[in-house]
Enzyme design. Structure first.
Site, PDB file in Angstrom:
ATOM      1  N   GLU A 110       1.858   1.204   2.806  1.00 47.25           N
ATOM      2  CA  GLU A 110       1.206   0.233   3.679  1.00 47.25           C
ATOM      3  C   GLU A 110       2.174  -0.930   3.856  1.00 47.25           C
ATOM      4  OE1 GLU A 110      -2.334  -1.104   5.661  1.00 47.25           O
ATOM      5  OE2 GLU A 110      -1.973   0.815   4.699  1.00 47.25           O
TER       6      GLU A 110
ATOM      7  N   SER B 157       7.632  -5.664   3.955  1.00 45.93           N
ATOM      8  CA  SER B 157       8.866  -5.229   3.298  1.00 45.93           C
ATOM      9  C   SER B 157       8.863  -5.453   1.795  1.00 45.93           C
ATOM     10  CB  SER B 157      10.095  -5.929   3.911  1.00 45.93           C
ATOM     11  OG  SER B 157      10.102  -5.745   5.286  1.00 45.93           O
ATOM     12  N   ARG B 158       7.704  -5.385   1.210  1.00 47.61           N
ATOM     13  CA  ARG B 158       7.585  -5.512  -0.256  1.00 47.61           C
ATOM     14  C   ARG B 158       7.962  -6.891  -0.777  1.00 47.61           C
ATOM     15  NH1 ARG B 158       4.887  -1.800   1.499  1.00 47.61           N
ATOM     16  NH2 ARG B 158       4.085  -0.480  -0.118  1.00 47.61           N
ATOM     17  N   LEU B 159       8.049  -7.900   0.093  1.00 48.56           N
ATOM     18  CA  LEU B 159       8.412  -9.257  -0.373  1.00 48.56           C
ATOM     19  C   LEU B 159       7.119 -10.023  -0.675  1.00 48.56           C
ATOM     20  CD1 LEU B 159      11.366 -10.010   2.075  1.00 48.56           C
ATOM     21  CD2 LEU B 159      11.439  -9.102  -0.256  1.00 48.56           C
TER      22      LEU B 159
END
Ligand code: NAX
Ligand code: K
Length: 573
Positions: free
Chosen positions: A365, A547-549
């Site tokens: 996701e 972006s997983r940040l």
């Protein structure tokens, strides 16, 4: 004095249709007649009887028609009467009164696509005529429900983030009308719909649907406006050209539009994210009974059959076959001997067959959330938790108080399970359980535990860690007696985490206890049941980001000038 009309509101969903028709005809209170279809069942409630029931203590009521379980009697007068009425209806009516029960008991529930019913073209038209003739439906009504069910099926499979741009290609008949309704609902679900409606109908139903879409600013595109490769501009193509009245071969301009949907497949092969085709009721251009006879027709990814699947749906080979149009009355089911899957809960659509296998490694996701920064986080983690909990409540998330509790005993082996938070304040976070369970054993050996809340839909999670202690006996007593009777009995019936011989065993335990406590006397809290309180030593508030940040703001306890404070630090995602 209680007005029957008031009770109607309380009892909506339980035989109220028949009730509604009947109650006006009878003087309030003296008599209420309940008529279910052709079988007349007369329940007579005299006002003195009702008053008598309301005056009784909640636990002790029994009537000439059978005992009313104490759990059915609530405190409020209207609730009491409503519950009694519901009980009576259930026990009297040979035909179930609840629509869910009706579906379950009257439609043979089948999930296997090979054993469900498929209508031929004549039967489909006949169902249509009966619905809109003797059964009193209007075309607008059915179209609205059909369109809503198609929109919910689409939203269930194709999420609004990845499949935002939708083109509804609408034909000249009711299938096209369904497409206009779908476009409207998808707009309200957050999609960006466009409509291609080349052969408009002047009837007020259709002009109204067009006006509704125009007022939402939904663009209408001509065939010439559309790119040859529809995948370039759209994520979802709603095929609403023809339904069960289609005959022969498609005439212009639909022949060209169908070709574009056919060619889409080959275009898709070179595209990274292909657009998908969702057909309403029939894949347009297919023979209603024989399907894609030429083999070069459209190959939809999704088909939403309405009312009941038509015979061509047997050869549908896409990934998602749904049934929609949750308005089929029992008489139609009986007449056409329909065997259909039952709709889950209050859903407007139900999947036929199995959902396709997914590659778990490719599931991810991309979270899109507002930034979560130090300057907006509350210095007090308890207040911050309350804020996020309120957000979860406001977002309508299911059981936002569900939390994964992890414990480890002296062997150091962790175990996790979901429990429900039952309260929190400055002293900690509370849940209740069986003091003989595995978690209780772990906590007796090692007080440290962690709880995790995950609020999908808000892209948030909260971790809280600390030492756990039992709550006071008074708190446990108070909470135990606030629970529904069934939960109180369940807590006693289950010696949690012990091995039992089978499902029947625990049900028998429950029944025995139910009989034991049927006199309505207060059920004593067993001493092996009670609460725990986790006193936090650490909080982490996590907000998923692209972006997983992700944002991770944590609270650590520190001493400053002799007082305990919470220090906020950001951790790398
Ligand atoms: N009966 C039901 O249970 C319901 C039916 N609904 C919808 O209504 C549909 C049936 O609607 P209709 O009976 O209006 O029919 P369709 O929408 O299937 O199409 C009929 C129209 O297509 C035209 N047509 C037929 N063959 C053609 C061809 N070869 N080339 C070009 N045009 C052609 C006809 O002249 C007519 O204008 C169903 O498939 C479903 O989508 C829903 O709206 C509501 C519930
Ligand atoms: K169609």
């Amino acid at each position: 004095m209680i007005k029957v009309g008031k009770l109607m509101n309380k009892e909506r969903g339980h035989a109220t249709v028949a009730f509604a028709r009947s109650w006006k005809k009878f003087p309030p209170l003296k008599h209420v007649a309940i008529v279910w279809q052709t079988k007349a069942m007369i329940l007579t409630y005299s006002s003195s009887f009702i008053t008598h029931l309301l005056a009784l203590p909640p636990a002790s009521t029994s009537t000439s028609t059978g005992a009313v379980s104490s759990s059915l009697l609530h405190r409020s007068p209207q609730g009491s009467f409503g519950s009694i009425l519901r009980y009576k209806l259930r026990s009297y009516c040979s035909a179930p009164v609840n629509r869910g029960e009706f579906m379950a008991s009257n439609i043979k529930v089948v999930q296997n696509p090979d054993s469900i019913s498929y209508l031929n073209q004549r039967e489909a038209a006949e169902v249509d005529e009966i619905l809109m003739g003797p059964l009193g439906f209007s075309v607008d009504q059915l179209m609205e429900l059909a369109g809503l069910s198609v929109a919910t099926a689409i939203a269930e499979v194709y999420n609004v983030k990845d499949y935002n741009r939708v083109l509804a290609i609408c034909g000249p008949g009711n299938n096209g009308g369904d497409g206009l309704v779908v476009a409207r609902h998808l707009y309200h679900f957050g999609y960006k719909p466009f409509v291609c409606y080349p052969k408009r109908t002047a009837k007020p139903l259709y002009t109204g649907l067009v006006t509704q879409l125009e007022s939402l600013g939904i663009p209408f595109l001509s065939v010439d406006d559309l790119p040859m490769n529809l995948s370039e501009d759209f994520n979802i193509l709603v095929d609403a050209m023809f339904g069960f009245s289609f005959h022969g071969t498609p005439r212009p301009p639909f022949d060209d539009l169908i070709k574009r949907l056919v060619n889409l497949q080959s275009c898709n092969e070179v595209n990274k994210k292909p657009s998908v085709i969702a057909s309403i009721d029939i894949p347009s251009g297919w023979h209603v009974e024989q399907g894609d006879t030429s083999g070069d027709g459209i190959k939809p990814d999704m088909l939403v059959s309405l009312t009941a699947p038509k015979q061509c749906a047997k050869s549908f080979s896409g990934s998602h076959h749904f049934l929609g149009g949750r308005f089929v009355p029992r008489s139609i089911v009986d007449k056409f001997k329909l065997e259909l899957p039952s709709y889950p809960g209050s859903s407007m659509c139900v999947r036929i067959g199995k959902a396709p296998q997914v590659d778990i490694s490719s599931m991810r996701e991309n979270y899109i959330s507002p930034e979560f920064n130090e300057d907006e986080v509350d210095p007090d983690p308890f207040i911050q938790f309350q804020k996020w909990f309120d957000d979860a409540m406001a977002a309508g998330l299911k059981e936002p108080n569900a939390m994964a509790l992890s414990t480890a005993g002296k062997d150091g082996k962790p175990s996790s399970r979901m429990v429900l938070l039952k309260g929190f304040d400055k002293d900690g976070f509370i849940w209740y359980t069986n003091y003989g369970s595995r978690k209780a054993k772990d906590l007796s050996e090692n007080c440290y535990a962690s709880v995790l809340f995950y609020w999908d839909g808000l892209n948030r999670q909260v971790r809280i860690e600390g030492c756990v202690a039992k709550v006071s006996e008074e708190e446990s007593q108070h909470y135990f007696h606030s629970r529904p009777t069934g939960s109180q009995i369940g807590a006693i019936a289950s010696k949690q985490s012990t091995v039992i011989p089978g499902r029947d065993f625990i049900h028998q335990q429950y029944k025995d206890l139910e009989a034991k406590f049927c006199d309505g006397a207060s059920i004593p809290k067993p001493n092996y049941w009670g609460g725990y309180r986790l006193k936090p030593e650490f909080f982490e508030f996590w907000q998923g980001q692209t972006s997983r940040l992700h944002d991770r703001l944590c609270y650590f306890p520190e001493q400053a000038n002799g007082t305990n404070i919470w220090k906020i630090k950001r951790l790398a995602p």
